[in-house]
Scaffold this active site. Structure first.
Site, PDB file in Angstrom:
ATOM      1  N   GLY A  89      -0.553  -8.594   4.050  1.00 11.04           N
ATOM      2  CA  GLY A  89       0.668  -8.150   4.641  1.00 11.04           C
ATOM      3  C   GLY A  89       0.410  -7.936   6.275  1.00 11.04           C
ATOM      4  O   GLY A  89       1.523  -7.806   7.001  1.00 11.04           O
ATOM      5  N   ASN A  90      -0.798  -7.786   6.642  1.00 10.92           N
ATOM      6  CA  ASN A  90      -1.030  -7.373   8.219  1.00 10.92           C
ATOM      7  C   ASN A  90      -1.292  -8.615   8.877  1.00 10.92           C
ATOM      8  O   ASN A  90      -1.535  -8.711  10.113  1.00 10.92           O
ATOM      9  CB  ASN A  90      -1.995  -6.474   8.372  1.00 10.92           C
ATOM     10  CG  ASN A  90      -3.569  -6.834   7.746  1.00 10.92           C
ATOM     11  OD1 ASN A  90      -3.420  -8.127   7.161  1.00 10.92           O
ATOM     12  ND2 ASN A  90      -4.751  -6.228   8.113  1.00 10.92           N
ATOM     13  N   LYS A 123       5.386   1.488  -7.781  1.00 11.36           N
ATOM     14  CA  LYS A 123       5.536   0.763  -6.416  1.00 11.36           C
ATOM     15  C   LYS A 123       6.567   1.390  -5.602  1.00 11.36           C
ATOM     16  O   LYS A 123       7.733   0.938  -5.684  1.00 11.36           O
ATOM     17  CB  LYS A 123       5.330  -0.545  -6.777  1.00 11.36           C
ATOM     18  CG  LYS A 123       5.136  -1.461  -5.210  1.00 11.36           C
ATOM     19  CD  LYS A 123       3.963  -1.439  -4.753  1.00 11.36           C
ATOM     20  CE  LYS A 123       3.679  -2.467  -3.570  1.00 11.36           C
ATOM     21  NZ  LYS A 123       2.488  -2.142  -3.040  1.00 11.36           N
ATOM     22  N   LYS A 173       0.415  -9.768  -4.671  1.00 13.30           N
ATOM     23  CA  LYS A 173       0.252 -11.079  -4.181  1.00 13.30           C
ATOM     24  C   LYS A 173      -0.860 -11.362  -4.355  1.00 13.30           C
ATOM     25  O   LYS A 173      -1.280 -12.657  -4.408  1.00 13.30           O
ATOM     26  CB  LYS A 173       0.614 -11.061  -2.650  1.00 13.30           C
ATOM     27  CG  LYS A 173      -0.030 -10.060  -1.873  1.00 13.30           C
ATOM     28  CD  LYS A 173      -1.046 -11.023  -1.014  1.00 13.30           C
ATOM     29  CE  LYS A 173      -1.761 -10.118  -0.047  1.00 13.30           C
ATOM     30  NZ  LYS A 173      -3.329 -10.643   0.506  1.00 13.30           N
ATOM     31  N   LYS A 206      -8.212  -6.564  -3.700  1.00 15.41           N
ATOM     32  CA  LYS A 206      -8.662  -7.685  -3.500  1.00 15.41           C
ATOM     33  C   LYS A 206      -9.943  -8.190  -4.129  1.00 15.41           C
ATOM     34  O   LYS A 206     -10.100  -9.378  -4.631  1.00 15.41           O
ATOM     35  CB  LYS A 206      -9.125  -7.896  -1.843  1.00 15.41           C
ATOM     36  CG  LYS A 206      -7.977  -7.724  -0.961  1.00 15.41           C
ATOM     37  CD  LYS A 206      -8.431  -7.469   0.493  1.00 15.41           C
ATOM     38  CE  LYS A 206      -7.328  -7.350   1.463  1.00 15.41           C
ATOM     39  NZ  LYS A 206      -6.379  -5.941   0.968  1.00 15.41           N
TER      40      LYS A 206
END
Length: 320
Positions: free
Chosen positions: A11-12, A129, A213, A275
């Site tokens: 997202g960054n 979330k 994601k 991740k």
């Protein structure tokens, strides 16, 4: 040797820490991702790109609430879909411009992607979330009562809406993505984890939830039979003791080592943890090699010269 590489960018990738997140900043930041993809293409690889969209969804929700007296509210699933298009366009534009400058002519396409989730997933009974802005208590209670939002108190930021974060089950547009890949296109898909959907034949409403994601990316990478699942982040390696004087980079990990370090708290949930778990998911589904590195070193990581390589326990010496 040409490989099919699924690259998941965070997202960054478009909005950096300390930035306001303006459209201009996002266009400028997209150049880094575009450059990484172009380097892979020039080296002969095929690329599928996934991306985060958390900041963009948050902004979309703010716009929706601010304009609620003048225009219809956007439900969360529509915000996810629209920001898939928004972020996809920004990345697509940057890649097209860069490929024109490099003399390449590889088409790029963005696909709005639906992801099947299970309505019986326990996440729907326990929303966790946070999404959207923080609210004062009175405003939060109004939304809770009028829109049936689930509201929790954040000790640092006031009151926030929380939604379910179910596990992805399958990619609805998988065949379309495969067709594009087979034709040699760069495909941008699965943005923000995808738009969550139930296969319940009810077209009267969508599913207001958020899918991780990286987990969607892991499933998509495996279902596409990608040779490599690469997660592009803001560090060049996975580190032990990250941020401490004793921090050290890891060149190679097995699934077993990943699980041990997760249990030891080396990879926090708000940082490297998702991740690592996504890499584990991809490998346990039968994937070959997962890589974690930054944009600048993606090609070198693919060549075994940079980044952190993660393999199955029985495939420690498996080449990329």
């Amino acid at each position: 040797m040409s490989k099919l590489v699924l690259v998941a960018v965070g997202g960054n990738a478009l909005i950096r820490g300390g930035q306001k997140g303006t459209a201009q900043e996002q266009f400028e930041n997209a150049v880094e991702t575009a450059a990484a993809v172009v380097r892979l293409i020039r080296a002969g690889h095929r690329v599928v790109l996934t991306h985060g969209n958390g900041p963009q969804v948050g902004a979309q929700l703010v716009r929706s609430e601010s304009a609620a007296a003048y225009a219809y509210r956007l439900p969360l699933d529509c915000c996810v879909a629209s920001t898939q298009g928004e972020v996809g366009y920004v990345l697509q534009y940057a890649m097209w411009q860069m490929m024109q400058a490099e003399g390449l002519n590889t088409p790029v396409v963005s696909l709005i992607t639906q992801v099947l989730v299970d309505s019986r997933d326990p996440a729907f009974q326990h929303p966790t979330k946070p999404i959207g802005p923080s609210y004062a208590k009175e405003v939060a209670e109004h939304y809770r009562d009028s829109l049936e939002w689930v509201i929790v108190e954040d000790p640092l930021h006031g009151f926030r809406r929380v939604v379910p974060s179910p596990e992805p089950v399958a990619i609805v547009e998988l065949d379309a993505i495969k067709a594009c890949v087979d034709r040699g296109l760069v495909v941008i898909a699965g943005g923000g984890g995808g738009v969550p959907v139930f296969n319940d034949h009810d077209i009267s409403k969508g599913v207001e939830a958020v899918i991780d994601k990286d987990h969607t990316s892991a499933i998509l990478a495996r279902q596409l039979e990608a040779d490599v699942f690469a997660i592009a982040t803001d560090v060049d390696h996975v580190y032990l003791d990250f941020g401490r004087p004793t921090q050290r980079p890891l060149d190679r990990l097995t699934v077993g080592q990943c699980r041990r370090y997760l249990d030891e708290g080396q990879f926090p949930a708000g940082s490297m943890g998702p991740k690592i778990t996504a890499a584990i998911k991809y490998l346990e589904l039968g994937g070959n090699v997962a890589l974690i590195t930054d944009h600048e070193h993606l090609l070198q990581a693919l060549e075994g010269k940079a980044g952190t390589r993660i393999v199955r326990d029985e495939a420690v010496d498996c080449p990329a």
